[in-house]
Design an enzyme around this catalytic site. Structure first.
Site, PDB file in Angstrom:
ATOM      1  CG  HIS A 339      39.960  22.931  22.455  1.00 40.32           C
ATOM      2  ND1 HIS A 339      39.894  24.242  22.035  1.00 40.32           N
ATOM      3  CD2 HIS A 339      41.278  22.695  22.704  1.00 40.32           C
ATOM      4  CE1 HIS A 339      41.109  24.771  22.030  1.00 40.32           C
ATOM      5  NE2 HIS A 339      41.971  23.847  22.438  1.00 40.32           N
ATOM      6  CD  GLU A 340      42.381  19.648  25.036  1.00 42.62           C
ATOM      7  OE1 GLU A 340      43.396  19.424  24.357  1.00 42.62           O
ATOM      8  OE2 GLU A 340      42.190  20.733  25.608  1.00 42.62           O
ATOM      9  CG  HIS A 349      45.087  26.937  20.656  1.00 40.47           C
ATOM     10  ND1 HIS A 349      45.903  27.154  21.735  1.00 40.47           N
ATOM     11  CD2 HIS A 349      44.297  25.885  20.999  1.00 40.47           C
ATOM     12  CE1 HIS A 349      45.622  26.284  22.691  1.00 40.47           C
ATOM     13  NE2 HIS A 349      44.657  25.497  22.256  1.00 40.47           N
ATOM     14  CG  ASN A 412      22.629   2.910  12.276  1.00 45.70           C
ATOM     15  OD1 ASN A 412      22.846   2.255  11.255  1.00 45.70           O
ATOM     16  ND2 ASN A 412      22.892   2.453  13.487  1.00 45.70           N
ATOM     17  CD  GLU A 416      23.575  -1.046  13.573  1.00 44.32           C
ATOM     18  OE1 GLU A 416      23.878  -0.154  14.367  1.00 44.32           O
ATOM     19  OE2 GLU A 416      22.410  -1.231  13.174  1.00 44.32           O
ATOM     20  CD  GLU A 419      21.509  -2.806   9.569  1.00 45.53           C
ATOM     21  OE1 GLU A 419      20.597  -2.229  10.164  1.00 45.53           O
ATOM     22  OE2 GLU A 419      22.624  -2.280   9.341  1.00 45.53           O
ATOM     23  CG  ASP A 422      22.058   1.427   7.633  1.00 44.16           C
ATOM     24  OD1 ASP A 422      21.559   2.440   7.099  1.00 44.16           O
ATOM     25  OD2 ASP A 422      21.756   1.026   8.766  1.00 44.16           O
ATOM     26  CG  ASP A 473      51.761   0.372   1.158  1.00 40.18           C
ATOM     27  OD1 ASP A 473      51.444  -0.656   1.782  1.00 40.18           O
ATOM     28  OD2 ASP A 473      50.933   1.201   0.746  1.00 40.18           O
ATOM     29  CG  ASP A 476      46.747  -4.072   0.531  1.00 40.83           C
ATOM     30  OD1 ASP A 476      47.317  -5.067   0.997  1.00 40.83           O
ATOM     31  OD2 ASP A 476      46.939  -2.917   0.940  1.00 40.83           O
TER      32      ASP A 476
END
Length: 616
Positions: A339-340, A349, A412, A416, A419, A422, A473, A476
């Site tokens: 919730h937070e 809410h 997953n 990582e 690798e 993935d 900005d 890039d």
């Protein structure tokens, strides 16, 4: 920032039914003893390695209400980041940080066979402990302490004896839902390609949880007990947020076992402000992360169970929440933390018009005994609106594979160490550049994804991968040597913008006029200078900053760095010194940091008008 309270309400009184049993979750009056039978079903690619204690997938069969069910479990491979660390403190106050191996962990997600809407969040460390949903009802399971037995107790939360049956009411049970019209407009927007790409991208929240000193005492000074409880909570957070295409990686756990680093007080607002400032000035300097949650054993004043800033994800100070460890059942504590974090992700809410197909949704203003793990239609639209308007950048970044401390897991969705790519399991992968079985690039491919990856090849050098978003900005461009767009670069802070009416600040040009329009609409302008003198009062109508919850008056030279004063030109609005203020969101309507407050001067984050060269 807006702070939003969460409180508990649990009105039902449940009669004693049958014999009682004492479990970790408390005294349970009505429960069913089940005997788990492990089902051997070796799926493709689910080979258990010799050194692996916990399998990637498991299945268990048992009976609920006399009917057989099959629980399918899959290890939550996104639970920890590769560089996960834990911090506690020595008796003399020295910081002790370790990188424990967490690859072969025992935390699973799952489902009940032949129930499309079922979910499960299970710890298999010592038997099965957690929850599962079956035919729309939530059940809890945990092992009975019987040696050499597969006996478990299955029960509903309503059958747990409550230590305190007194009903608790909410300080903010009703939300005006002032943004309801904005939600409708957001769902009808014609999105730019950039906004559409942002919405479609998976999000990764790199989370740090801090347990305070009272938590340490509450759980018998056991670091292991606290760690286990928090692992179970984060495992459930992942189940809850997966529907929003959000992955939560625990990058750090800190336990204040030698005393609190801030004053943890019953006043929730004060504690949240102190925790947010500590996160910005201390924790972020030691541990890179996107969001921090304080789990505390203190009882907040009144019925409050948690507090979080609204729409604050990625902000150095405000991407934070505090949660009371208010119940032995960690399922309910996890709901409070979800919730937070939902507030941090732009969800307010729920109003009476909001629905999730259950009696209570995640973002209800009260945490009830019948809470579900679903977000309402309002929450999902509010979250979508927040993403469209704010586009917080930190949650686009996958957890880094550098500094990895545990073996990589192919399949997953996280790239990582070792690798190239993935793309998920061989069954789910749809990327022609990536071999799902090996997590290596396919022959001839230079890359598999990234803003500078074009048909499995590096994009041409100089190709814009992130267009400039305004005069503060810069665009890039691809390097031609990588699939990733370089780190987002901005015009330097303090560079003049908007015809010298403002100074660039972290890629934006904050000026008073635009802030008035944002609060009151297109007809609003900045109020006369005399109005800003109210900031010298040090009350809700005017102040520059808060210290330990106390509103500090502005010094004469700082008055344009406190509360924002505007003038609305509409005929029905006659107040020449108009402010935005409500008690539940005191920080909304303050002048933004970086705003020009004089020639060569800008507002600091501490509400002071300082030289533009030192403001940042």
């Amino acid at each position: 920032m807006i702070q939003v309270l969460l409180v508990i309400i649990c009105l039902a009184v449940f009669p004693y039914q049958g014999s009682s049993i004492i479990l970790e979750s408390g005294n349970v009056n009505d429960y069913e003893v089940v005997y788990l039978q492990k089902v051997t079903a070796m799926n493709k690619g689910a080979v258990k390695q010799p050194e692996q204690k916990y399998e990637d997938t498991m299945q268990y069969e048992f009976k609920v209400n006399g009917e057989p069910v099959i629980l399918h479990l899959e290890k939550n491979k996104d639970l920890f980041s590769e560089d996960y660390s834990e911090t506690h403190y020595s008796p003399d106050g020295r910081e002790i940080t370790t990188n424990p191996p967490v690859e072969d962990h025992c935390y699973y997600h799952g489902r009940i066979q032949n129930d499309a809407d079922s979910t499960a969040s299970i710890s298999a460390c010592n038997g099965l402990k957690g929850h599962f949903q079956l035919r729309g009802e939530t059940y809890f399971i945990e092992p009975l302490k019987i040696p050499d037995s597969e006996a478990h107790a299955v029960y509903k939360y309503e059958n747990v004896e409550k230590e305190d049956e007194a009903p608790k009411t909410c300080g903010v049970t009703q939300t005006n839902w002032e943004s309801d019209e904005l939600i409708k407009k957001a769902s009808q927007l014609n999105l730019t390609p950039e906004q559409q790409r942002y919405l479609n991208s998976p999000k990764y929240i790199k989370l740090v949880i801090v347990a305070d000193y009272i938590m340490f005492l509450k759980y018998g000074r056991s670091l292991i007990t606290i760690r286990t409880r928090i692992y179970e909570i984060v495992n459930l957070l992942n189940v809850i947020y997966r529907v929003l295409n959000i992955y939560i990686a625990l990058v750090g756990l800190e336990i204040w076992n030698n005393g609190d680093k801030i004053n943890v007080l019953p006043e929730a607002k004060v504690t949240l402000d102190l925790f947010g400032k500590w996160r910005e000035t201390d924790l972020l300097n030691r541990r890179k992360h996107d969001n921090a949650q304080l789990l505390t054993g203190i009882n907040f004043n009144g019925p409050t169970a948690g507090l979080g800033y609204l729409g604050s994800m990625c902000n150095p100070q405000y991407s934070a929440g505090i949660v009371q460890d208010h119940n032995k059942v960690n399922f309910l504590v996890a709901l409070a933390m979800a919730h937070e974090m939902g507030h941090n992700l732009g969800m307010d809410h729920d109003g009476i018009q909001c629905t999730c197909g259950a009696k209570s949704c995640i973002m209800s203003g009260t945490l009830s005994c019948e809470a579900s793990i679903r977000f309402s239609n309002c929450s999902q639209e509010e979250h979508r609106k927040y993403l469209i308007n704010k586009m917080p950048q930190c949650i686009l970044n996958k957890p880094l594979k550098t500094d990895i401390v545990s073996p990589a897991v192919c399949g997953n969705y996280l790239v990582e160490l070792g690798e190239d790519c993935d793309c998920g399991s061989p069954r789910d992968c749809q990327n022609p550049c990536c071999n799902a079985a090996t997590c290596k690039l396919t022959p001839g491919s230079q890359c598999a994804d990234g803003e500078c990856c074009d048909q499995c090849k590096f994009g041409r050098a100089g190709t814009v991968c992130r267009p400039a978003n305004g005069e503060c900005d810069v665009s890039d461009v691809c390097t031609g040597q990588s699939a990733e767009c370089p780190t987002d670069q901005f015009q330097r802070n303090g560079h003049p913008c908007q015809n010298n009416n403002g100074y660039c600040y972290n890629g934006t040009c904050p000026i008073l006029g635009k802030q008035c329009i944002s609060l009151f609409g297109a007809s609003a302008t900045v109020a006369q200078d005399a109005c800003f003198q109210f900031n010298r009062l040090g009350n809700e109508y005017g102040y520059c900053r808060k210290e330990n919850g106390r509103k500090i008056p502005c010094a004469p030279q700082d008055v344009k760095c406190g509360r924002l004063y505007c003038f609305d030109n509409l005929p029905e609005h006659k107040n020449p010194c108009q402010i935005y203020y409500t008690p539940r969101d005191e920080n909304k309507g303050m002048v933004d940091p970086g705003t020009k407050c004089g020639d060569g001067m800008a507002c600091s984050s501490n509400g002071q008008c300082v030289d533009v060269n030192t403001a940042y």
